[in-house]
Design an enzyme around this catalytic site. Structure first.
Site, short mmCIF file in Angstrom:
data_model
loop_
_atom_site.label_atom_id
_atom_site.label_comp_id
_atom_site.label_asym_id
_atom_site.label_seq_id
_atom_site.Cartn_x
_atom_site.Cartn_y
_atom_site.Cartn_z
N TYR A 158 0.95 -1.47 0.13
CA TYR A 158 0.17 0.16 0.13
C TYR A 158 0.88 1.42 0.05
O TYR A 158 0.53 2.42 -0.81
CB TYR A 158 -0.69 -0.01 0.82
CG TYR A 158 -1.33 1.78 1.52
CD1 TYR A 158 -2.95 1.87 0.59
CD2 TYR A 158 -1.01 2.41 2.62
CE1 TYR A 158 -3.02 2.98 0.95
CE2 TYR A 158 -1.24 3.36 3.25
CZ TYR A 158 -2.55 3.37 1.91
OH TYR A 158 -3.55 5.11 2.53
P1 NAD Z 1 -11.96 5.62 1.58
O1 NAD Z 1 -12.21 4.62 1.47
O2 NAD Z 1 -12.96 6.42 2.28
O3 NAD Z 1 -12.32 6.36 0.49
C1 NAD Z 1 -11.37 6.07 -0.79
C2 NAD Z 1 -12.92 6.29 -2.29
O4 NAD Z 1 -12.49 6.34 -2.81
C3 NAD Z 1 -13.42 5.07 -1.08
O5 NAD Z 1 -15.19 6.23 -1.83
C4 NAD Z 1 -13.82 4.10 -2.76
O6 NAD Z 1 -14.99 3.78 -3.29
C5 NAD Z 1 -13.22 5.05 -4.45
N1 NAD Z 1 -12.58 4.49 -4.93
C6 NAD Z 1 -10.96 4.09 -4.29
N2 NAD Z 1 -10.93 3.34 -5.84
C7 NAD Z 1 -11.42 3.74 -6.62
C8 NAD Z 1 -12.16 3.79 -7.65
N3 NAD Z 1 -10.62 3.31 -8.73
N4 NAD Z 1 -12.63 5.05 -8.90
C9 NAD Z 1 -13.27 5.36 -8.24
N5 NAD Z 1 -13.61 5.18 -7.41
C10 NAD Z 1 -12.64 4.74 -6.12
O7 NAD Z 1 -10.83 6.20 2.51
P2 NAD Z 1 -10.54 7.45 2.85
O8 NAD Z 1 -9.88 7.04 5.02
O9 NAD Z 1 -11.14 8.21 3.52
O10 NAD Z 1 -8.93 8.04 2.14
C11 NAD Z 1 -9.12 8.74 1.27
C12 NAD Z 1 -7.51 8.75 0.61
O11 NAD Z 1 -6.85 9.12 1.31
C13 NAD Z 1 -6.65 8.23 0.07
O12 NAD Z 1 -6.22 7.98 -1.61
C14 NAD Z 1 -5.95 6.92 1.06
O13 NAD Z 1 -4.60 6.68 0.70
C15 NAD Z 1 -5.60 8.67 1.59
N6 NAD Z 1 -4.82 8.95 2.73
C16 NAD Z 1 -5.52 8.10 3.86
C17 NAD Z 1 -5.24 8.65 5.41
C18 NAD Z 1 -6.18 7.46 6.76
O14 NAD Z 1 -5.53 7.71 7.75
N7 NAD Z 1 -7.84 8.33 6.43
C19 NAD Z 1 -3.99 8.00 5.68
C20 NAD Z 1 -3.32 8.30 4.55
C21 NAD Z 1 -4.04 8.44 3.56
#
Ligand code: NAD
Length: 326
Positions: A158
């Site tokens: 990841y």
């Molecule tokens: P989440 O899973 O709640 O949101 C991600 C969204 O992306 C989902 O709704 C999913 O359906 C959508 N998605 C994934 N692949 C897709 C595709 N191919 N086409 C269209 N939609 C797609 O995750 P989150 O926690 O809200 O994270 C959001 C972003 O922040 C991500 O990029 C994640 O890597 C990054 N991030 C999150 C954290 C954390 O602590 N939550 C920390 C670091 C980075």
């Protein structure tokens, strides 16, 4: 006028990929509240009882919000991005543990291939600013505050995929003729209302409120820089609106807290013990993360506003209100 010197005008139009997710849905709400017209793209549809409907429930009827249910790996991104002042690219498969083994193919396509499409479409559509949700996981483990200049040391597929996405943004935006500026935000363990169900604080609160026991990987001495979602959203909007060049910035509260201390806070706030099932630490789980946030302070004029106790209390209020909804 002086106060606006570092700022571009507020965003008239923005696109948010991953809009139906945890962070994306908060970002959409905040942009709409600022008067921005928002197009959200997410492959999760807001059907009855769906996560997307729960996350976006407050904005689905907003005339300034359009949700496109589509996969960013295949949908016509250039057409969607045209006229946008900024694209926020949050769509990705999150989570370290599932990224080993067979599922890596999907991680690679959603996190790397899709990001390449997003950046190229931003350039084709002449979008001036891309904000990319990168991750603190690209650093690996570090008990001292990490600065953006240190060598990445990702400890999971990841983390490798998020680093690759970040590098794609920088490579495109770094080309001499590119009109795009890209700001990659390395987010540190984000929490708050609507947090993903696989994440610690939501699982601990749910366990304390009588839900399934919390599965604790490792002995709980590992530390994280827990960052409130509202603070992350402010940083993302600042990254889209400030007059800055292509860069990478840490977005973390800058406070190291052990998992055991989080459980104590949850117990104090709920008045209930958190029942725990212990399992060994999993591959890719790092011992410590901590942000040096001086660059975000300097370039975005950003500082976190929500303490961990306040943030957990907000998340608890959301969970308890949610359980009372008909
Ligand atoms: P989440 O899973 O709640 O949101 C991600 C969204 O992306 C989902 O709704 C999913 O359906 C959508 N998605 C994934 N692949 C897709 C595709 N191919 N086409 C269209 N939609 C797609 O995750 P989150 O926690 O809200 O994270 C959001 C972003 O922040 C991500 O990029 C994640 O890597 C990054 N991030 C999150 C954290 C954390 O602590 N939550 C920390 C670091 C980075």
């Amino acid at each position: 006028m002086e106060q606006w010197a570092n700022q571009r005008p507020a965003l008239a139009r923005a696109v948010v990929t991953g809009a139906a997710g945890f962070i994306g849905s908060h970002l959409v709400e905040s942009l709409l509240a600022d008067g921005t017209t928002v197009v959200g793209v997410d492959r999760r549809a807001p059907g009855p009882d769906s996560v997307a409907a729960a996350n976006l429930g407050g904005v689905l009827g907003d005339p300034n919000f359009t949700l496109i249910t589509a996969d960013v790996r295949t949908c016509p991104l250039t057409a969607i991005f045209r006229q946008a002042d900024a694209v926020f690219h949050l769509a990705a498969l999150p989570g370290v543990r599932d990224s080993w083994g067979e599922r890596f193919t999907e991680y690679a396509s959603c996190n790397i291939f899709a990001t390449e499409r997003v950046v190229a479409a931003c350039e084709d559509a002449r979008v001036p600013r891309l904000v990319y949700a990168s991750s603190s996981s690209i650093y690996g483990t570090s008990s001292h505050a990490t600065r953006e200049v240190i060598a990445p040391n990702p400890a999971s597929p990841y983390a490798v995929s998020k680093l690759a996405g970040e590098q794609l943004c920088l490579a495109h935006a770094g080309r001499a003729r590119s009109e795009l500026t890209a700001v990659a935000l390395r987010l540190f363990t984000v929490y708050g209302p609507r947090q993903r169900p696989d994440m610690l604080i939501g699982r601990a609160l749910t366990a304390a409120l009588g839900g399934p026991e919390l599965t604790l990987y490792g002995d709980g001495s590992h530390t994280r820089d827990f960052t409130y979602v509202g603070d992350v959203v402010r940083a993302a909007i600042a990254a889209a609106t400030r007059r800055i060049g292509t860069t990478v910035l840490n977005v973390g509260a800058g406070v190291s807290t052990s998992v055991l201390d989080v459980l104590s806070a949850v117990e104090e706030l709920t008045g209930h013990a958190v029942p725990v099932t212990r399992l060994p630490a999993q591959a890719g789980d790092v011992d410590a993360t901590l942000a040096d946030r001086s660059q975000a302070a300097a370039l975005l004029d950003w500082a976190p506003r929500t303490t961990l106790i306040q943030g957990i209390a907000h998340q608890l209020s959301y969970l308890t209100a949610d359980s009372l909804r008909p």
